[in-house]
Design a protein around this motif. Sequence first.
Motif, short mmCIF file in Angstrom:
data_model
loop_
_atom_site.label_atom_id
_atom_site.label_comp_id
_atom_site.label_asym_id
_atom_site.label_seq_id
_atom_site.Cartn_x
_atom_site.Cartn_y
_atom_site.Cartn_z
N LEU A 115 36.06 24.91 -18.38
CA LEU A 115 34.76 25.54 -18.19
C LEU A 115 34.88 26.77 -17.30
CD1 LEU A 115 31.83 25.35 -18.99
CD2 LEU A 115 31.46 23.82 -17.07
N SER A 116 35.75 26.71 -16.32
CA SER A 116 36.00 27.86 -15.46
C SER A 116 36.53 29.04 -16.27
CB SER A 116 37.00 27.48 -14.36
OG SER A 116 37.34 28.60 -13.61
N TRP A 117 37.42 28.76 -17.20
CA TRP A 117 37.95 29.82 -18.08
C TRP A 117 36.85 30.36 -18.98
CZ3 TRP A 117 38.14 29.56 -23.48
CH2 TRP A 117 38.73 30.66 -24.10
N ALA A 118 36.06 29.48 -19.59
CA ALA A 118 34.99 29.91 -20.49
C ALA A 118 33.96 30.75 -19.75
CB ALA A 118 34.33 28.70 -21.15
N ASN A 119 33.68 30.41 -18.51
CA ASN A 119 32.73 31.19 -17.72
C ASN A 119 33.34 32.55 -17.36
OD1 ASN A 119 31.63 31.66 -14.57
ND2 ASN A 119 30.08 31.23 -16.14
N ALA A 120 34.60 32.57 -16.99
CA ALA A 120 35.27 33.83 -16.64
C ALA A 120 35.31 34.78 -17.83
CB ALA A 120 36.69 33.55 -16.14
N GLU A 121 35.45 34.23 -19.02
CA GLU A 121 35.50 35.04 -20.22
C GLU A 121 34.10 35.43 -20.73
OE1 GLU A 121 37.98 36.45 -21.78
OE2 GLU A 121 39.54 35.61 -20.51
N GLY A 122 33.06 34.89 -20.10
CA GLY A 122 31.70 35.20 -20.51
C GLY A 122 31.22 34.40 -21.70
N LEU A 123 31.98 33.38 -22.09
CA LEU A 123 31.58 32.56 -23.24
C LEU A 123 30.43 31.63 -22.88
CD1 LEU A 123 35.13 31.55 -24.54
CD2 LEU A 123 33.75 33.53 -25.18
N ILE A 124 30.47 31.09 -21.68
CA ILE A 124 29.43 30.20 -21.18
C ILE A 124 28.94 30.79 -19.86
CG2 ILE A 124 28.93 27.91 -20.26
CD1 ILE A 124 31.00 26.81 -22.23
N THR A 125 27.66 31.14 -19.82
CA THR A 125 27.11 31.77 -18.62
C THR A 125 26.06 30.91 -17.93
OG1 THR A 125 25.48 32.93 -19.97
CG2 THR A 125 27.54 34.09 -19.51
N LYS B 162 28.42 17.68 -11.81
CA LYS B 162 28.24 16.89 -13.04
C LYS B 162 29.28 17.23 -14.10
CE LYS B 162 23.31 16.21 -12.37
NZ LYS B 162 21.96 16.45 -12.91
N VAL B 163 30.09 18.26 -13.85
CA VAL B 163 31.16 18.64 -14.78
C VAL B 163 32.30 17.65 -14.60
CG1 VAL B 163 32.81 20.43 -15.45
CG2 VAL B 163 30.52 21.07 -14.66
N SER B 164 32.74 17.04 -15.68
CA SER B 164 33.87 16.11 -15.61
C SER B 164 35.09 16.83 -15.04
CB SER B 164 34.20 15.57 -17.00
OG SER B 164 33.10 14.86 -17.52
N LYS B 165 35.84 16.12 -14.22
CA LYS B 165 37.00 16.73 -13.57
C LYS B 165 37.98 17.32 -14.57
CE LYS B 165 36.68 14.12 -9.33
NZ LYS B 165 37.25 13.13 -8.44
N TRP B 166 38.18 16.64 -15.70
CA TRP B 166 39.14 17.14 -16.69
C TRP B 166 38.64 18.43 -17.34
CZ3 TRP B 166 37.36 17.94 -21.54
CH2 TRP B 166 36.23 17.25 -21.94
#
Length: 75
Positions: A34-44, A25-29
Amino acid sequence: YGYAALKQYDTAKTADITAFPDYNKVSKWAREFLSWANAEGLITGTNKGGVAYLDPQGNATRAQVATMLQRFCDD
């Protein structure tokens, strides 16, 4: 991500977000960001019934946004 790149922060870190059940459901763009934000722990993810979801089409609560901003500032 855009602000971090503008301020010349390291944005190379990524996480595999395909394990989230709602990844499709994550838009391709938005996947790289989002991958970066998850890796940084901003979005879990949001825990629903013991399962973490990204909920990319949902709305963030005030508390969730405050948490993301605090994590970004602490990093």
